[in-house]
Design a protein around this motif. Structure first.
Motif, PDB file in Angstrom:
ATOM      1  N   GLU A 268      -5.395  -3.597   5.050  1.00  0.00           N
ATOM      2  CA  GLU A 268      -5.088  -2.189   4.789  1.00  0.00           C
ATOM      3  C   GLU A 268      -5.011  -1.418   6.105  1.00  0.00           C
ATOM      4  O   GLU A 268      -5.496  -1.870   7.133  1.00  0.00           O
ATOM      5  CB  GLU A 268      -6.181  -1.564   3.904  1.00  0.00           C
ATOM      6  N   GLY A 269      -4.422  -0.229   6.049  1.00  0.00           N
ATOM      7  CA  GLY A 269      -4.318   0.614   7.229  1.00  0.00           C
ATOM      8  C   GLY A 269      -5.687   1.038   7.741  1.00  0.00           C
ATOM      9  O   GLY A 269      -6.629   1.200   6.953  1.00  0.00           O
ATOM     10  N   PRO A 270      -5.830   1.245   9.054  1.00  0.00           N
ATOM     11  CA  PRO A 270      -7.131   1.604   9.619  1.00  0.00           C
ATOM     12  C   PRO A 270      -7.637   2.971   9.185  1.00  0.00           C
ATOM     13  O   PRO A 270      -8.831   3.255   9.282  1.00  0.00           O
ATOM     14  CB  PRO A 270      -6.888   1.563  11.137  1.00  0.00           C
ATOM     15  N   GLU A 271      -6.727   3.813   8.678  1.00  0.00           N
ATOM     16  CA  GLU A 271      -7.163   5.102   8.155  1.00  0.00           C
ATOM     17  C   GLU A 271      -7.600   4.998   6.694  1.00  0.00           C
ATOM     18  O   GLU A 271      -8.196   5.921   6.147  1.00  0.00           O
ATOM     19  CB  GLU A 271      -6.037   6.139   8.303  1.00  0.00           C
ATOM     20  N   VAL A 272      -7.309   3.863   6.058  1.00  0.00           N
ATOM     21  CA  VAL A 272      -7.657   3.646   4.652  1.00  0.00           C
ATOM     22  C   VAL A 272      -9.024   2.977   4.531  1.00  0.00           C
ATOM     23  O   VAL A 272      -9.895   3.419   3.779  1.00  0.00           O
ATOM     24  CB  VAL A 272      -6.571   2.795   3.964  1.00  0.00           C
ATOM     25  N   LEU A 273      -9.213   1.896   5.272  1.00  0.00           N
ATOM     26  CA  LEU A 273     -10.529   1.272   5.417  1.00  0.00           C
ATOM     27  C   LEU A 273     -10.892   1.375   6.899  1.00  0.00           C
ATOM     28  O   LEU A 273     -10.198   0.828   7.749  1.00  0.00           O
ATOM     29  CB  LEU A 273     -10.497  -0.197   4.977  1.00  0.00           C
ATOM     30  N   ARG A 274     -11.960   2.053   7.192  1.00  0.00           N
ATOM     31  CA  ARG A 274     -12.316   2.343   8.583  1.00  0.00           C
ATOM     32  C   ARG A 274     -13.316   1.320   9.112  1.00  0.00           C
ATOM     33  O   ARG A 274     -14.242   0.913   8.398  1.00  0.00           O
ATOM     34  CB  ARG A 274     -12.886   3.757   8.695  1.00  0.00           C
TER      35      ARG A 274
END
Length: 311
Positions: A268-274
């Motif tokens: 997932e995108g890094p802004e979605v799962l940090r």
């Protein structure tokens, strides 16, 4: 983020260098007050570029020329709005298996795969495809997936999969022409190779259909996971799915999946799962973070075309 900013980011980070048509179209939408007003009448999750462009293409509208696109959307907005509210971006890109394979192959075999947000389930067949990581080939199959891999020792073989299941709010059927036409409409205009890949992967799935269950990623995941054979390693995985899930629900899913037996693979995108301490991505293009059990391992492009390993 405003709708115009969303389309500008899509143009600059996702479409640039990948789809000139969608880059041009997204940039045009950022300056189009008529279209922005129409889009702002939709729920935030339904304003995304891929959904608008996919619906217009599915309805037979033009995407090559921004002016013609504007006229078509304004004229046909009631039909477009209905489809955007009813549908979701369910891009089922088998190429993503190329970035998942190194993790799957390293887990205790055999595997019971459970994909959250499975769409038509085409990513549930990592053992049926062939892979090319530069000069290194893995597996065998009619469908060959290319991935530019950096920092990775490619796996020596494909995983052994003994059970495969998918969970989706609206699972798609590869034997249903309407469902396949929607998957086709979600593929970007210039990507003929991805259309061919869709047909090849759909043939694999149709020959041995997976278990696809209509359900919610929190409410219905435990019951489906419990159906997996106990003598196989359960692997719950997902790719480019959680951005469509509201943050509180996303958090509930993460808590739940951590409690399940087996392993959790997220892409997932890094802004979605940090994650803490991520290295810089290899470029300004949009990348997902490939992670195993909450530990980040690699940067991955959205369609599986490239992987930069750091784990």
């Amino acid at each position: 983020m405003t709708t115009a900013e969303t389309y500008a980011e899509f143009a600059n980070r996702e479409a640039r260098g990948v789809s000139p048509t969608y880059e041009r179209l997204s940039q045009a939408v950022t300056r189009d007050d008529d279209l922005l007003t129409l889009l702002d009448g939709l729920p935030p999750a339904k304003r995304q570029p891929n959904l608008l462009f996919g619906v217009v293409r599915w309805l037979g509208g033009p995407v090559d020329d921004p002016a013609a696109f504007h006229d078509y959307v304004v004229t046909h907005w009631p039909a477009i709005e209905t489809q955007m509210r009813a549908r979701a971006t369910q891009t089922n890109e088998a190429g993503r298996c190329a970035v998942l394979l190194p993790v799957f192959a390293a887990l205790p075999q055999p595997l019971a795969l459970l994909e959250v947000g499975a769409s038509a389930g085409l990513c549930l067949y990592p053992d049926r495809y062939e892979y090319r990581y530069g000069d290194h080939r893995v597996g065998s199959g009619e469908l060959v997936l290319d991935c530019a891999a950096n920092g990775l020792v490619p796996p020596v073989g494909v995983p052994q999969v003994v059970w495969r299941a998918g969970l989706d709010l609206n699972p798609l059927d590869v034997t249903d022409p309407d469902d396949v036409s929607w998957l086709d409409a979600l593929i970007w205009p210039e990507h003929a190779h991805r259309r061919a890949r869709l047909r090849a992967a759909a043939a694999v799935a149709a020959a041995d259909p997976p278990l696809l269950v209509r359900g919610d990623l929190v409410d219905d995941l435990p019951a489906l996971a419990a159906r997996a054979p106990t003598d196989a390693t359960l692997v719950v995985f997902h790719t480019s799915v959680l951005y469509q899930v509201p943050p509180p629900r996303r958090d509930a899913f993460v808590r739940l999946v951590r409690e399940l037996p087996g392993h959790w693979v997220a892409n997932e995108g890094p802004e979605v799962l940090r994650y803490d301490g991520l290295p810089d991505p290899p470029s300004d293009a949009l990348h997902n973070v490939l992670a195993l059990d909450g530990k980040p391992l690699a940067w991955a492009r959205g369609h599986g075309q490239a992987l930069t390993w750091f784990g």
